[in-house]
Design an enzyme around this catalytic site. Structure first.
Site, short mmCIF file in Angstrom:
data_model
loop_
_atom_site.label_atom_id
_atom_site.label_comp_id
_atom_site.label_asym_id
_atom_site.label_seq_id
_atom_site.Cartn_x
_atom_site.Cartn_y
_atom_site.Cartn_z
N GLU A 136 10.62 1.85 -0.18
CA GLU A 136 9.87 0.87 -0.96
C GLU A 136 8.71 1.49 -1.73
O GLU A 136 7.78 0.80 -2.13
CB GLU A 136 9.34 -0.24 -0.04
CG GLU A 136 10.40 -1.01 0.73
CD GLU A 136 11.29 -1.87 -0.15
OE1 GLU A 136 11.26 -1.72 -1.39
OE2 GLU A 136 12.01 -2.70 0.40
N HIS A 156 3.35 -3.37 4.05
CA HIS A 156 4.58 -4.15 3.94
C HIS A 156 5.22 -4.23 5.31
O HIS A 156 5.31 -3.23 6.02
CB HIS A 156 5.54 -3.50 2.95
CG HIS A 156 6.93 -4.08 2.99
ND1 HIS A 156 7.17 -5.43 2.77
CD2 HIS A 156 8.13 -3.52 3.24
CE1 HIS A 156 8.48 -5.65 2.87
NE2 HIS A 156 9.08 -4.50 3.16
N HIS A 197 7.94 -6.92 8.14
CA HIS A 197 8.91 -7.99 8.31
C HIS A 197 8.60 -8.83 9.55
O HIS A 197 9.46 -9.01 10.42
CB HIS A 197 10.32 -7.41 8.45
CG HIS A 197 10.76 -6.52 7.34
ND1 HIS A 197 11.83 -5.64 7.46
CD2 HIS A 197 10.28 -6.34 6.08
CE1 HIS A 197 12.00 -4.98 6.33
NE2 HIS A 197 11.06 -5.38 5.48
N TYR A 241 -7.75 -23.45 5.96
CA TYR A 241 -8.68 -22.78 5.05
C TYR A 241 -8.49 -21.28 4.98
O TYR A 241 -8.94 -20.63 4.03
CB TYR A 241 -10.13 -23.11 5.43
CG TYR A 241 -10.63 -22.46 6.70
CD1 TYR A 241 -11.04 -21.13 6.72
CD2 TYR A 241 -10.73 -23.19 7.88
CE1 TYR A 241 -11.50 -20.54 7.87
CE2 TYR A 241 -11.18 -22.61 9.04
CZ TYR A 241 -11.57 -21.28 9.03
OH TYR A 241 -12.02 -20.70 10.19
N HIS A 259 13.26 -11.24 2.71
CA HIS A 259 12.83 -9.87 2.96
C HIS A 259 11.67 -9.80 3.94
O HIS A 259 11.86 -9.47 5.10
CB HIS A 259 12.47 -9.22 1.61
CG HIS A 259 12.25 -7.75 1.67
ND1 HIS A 259 12.51 -6.91 0.61
CD2 HIS A 259 11.76 -6.94 2.66
CE1 HIS A 259 12.22 -5.67 0.94
NE2 HIS A 259 11.75 -5.66 2.19
N TYR A 309 -16.26 -12.32 4.11
CA TYR A 309 -15.48 -12.52 5.33
C TYR A 309 -14.52 -11.35 5.54
O TYR A 309 -14.15 -10.67 4.60
CB TYR A 309 -14.69 -13.83 5.22
CG TYR A 309 -14.13 -14.36 6.53
CD1 TYR A 309 -14.88 -15.19 7.34
CD2 TYR A 309 -12.83 -14.03 6.92
CE1 TYR A 309 -14.36 -15.69 8.52
CE2 TYR A 309 -12.32 -14.53 8.11
CZ TYR A 309 -13.08 -15.35 8.91
OH TYR A 309 -12.56 -15.84 10.07
#
Length: 217
Positions: free
Chosen positions: A75, A94, A96, A115, A157, A210
């Site tokens: 990827e 990335h 899964h 939120y 994916h 935050y």
């Protein structure tokens, strides 16, 4: 103080192992990259996280070239393209994870049912269209889904999380999986109430300060 290449390599390996510990990934799925110099450092293809060492992390130019003995993640293209298109992003995660992937399999966006959607940079987490893994088409779908956002789902994916640091990208990946899990449970309980645009905007303003912060030196 600027991070050295050695620091970044160690951080990528640590992030990969934390992804496994947090349940974000299984086996050799998922990948991590960080911006470095005029290019990036990215996890190699098919190497289990438990066996990975800092020396296994693959350096790559923005032209997609690398002279490392190990091949980069399959990827690499969307990692490279995200870092190239988004100067605000310095790290890409990335994975899964189960709940993110379940919504991706259903090709559903995540609405503002909590939120914490503010962490995504907007009132939804988009699910990008389907394309075969490792392709230029998938990279284009990812960039579309990430427009004005910090994270997204990829149809059938998984998910992508980005950040100005690797720590924040990994934090966001965990938060996105948590949000998807909470939304899945809420759908079983009843009909989740969706926050208004004004309520999301208010939360996003608070989110400017935050998230994880480095220790004071």
């Amino acid at each position: 103080m600027a991070e050295t290449e050695a620091d970044l390599r160690e951080a990528v390996v640590a992030a990969c192992r934390e992804m496994a510990e947090q349940g974000l990934n299984q086996g050799t799925s998922g990948n991590v990259s960080v911006r470095f110099g005029e290019g990036l450092l990215i996890t190699p293809s098919g190497l289990p996280y438990g066996e990975m060492t800092p020396g296994d992390i693959v350096p790559m130019g923005m032209d997609g070239r690398s002279d490392h003995p190990l091949p980069p993640s399959s990827e690499w293209r969307f990692h490279r393209d995200i870092l190239q298109a988004r100067p605000d992003v310095r790290a890409v995660v990335h994975a899964h994870p189960t709940y993110c992937t379940a919504f991706a399999m259903c090709r559903k966006d995540i609405p503002a049912a909590h939120y914490m959607i503010a962490a995504a940079g907007g009132p939804t987490v988009r699910c990008g269209g389907y394309a075969l893994f490792g392709t230029e088409e998938l990279s284009l779908r990812a960039l579309e889904a990430l427009q004005d956002r910090t994270c997204c789902l990829l149809a059938n994916h998984g998910m992508i999380a980005t950040g100005p640091t690797l720590a924040k990208a990994l934090w966001l990946a965990v938060e996105l999986e948590t949000l998807c899990r909470q939304y899945a449970v809420a759908l079983q309980v009843g009909r989740p109430h969706i926050l208004s645009e004004a309520e999301v905007a208010e939360a996003m303003e608070r989110f400017k300060s935050y998230g994880p912060r480095p220790k004071a030196g």
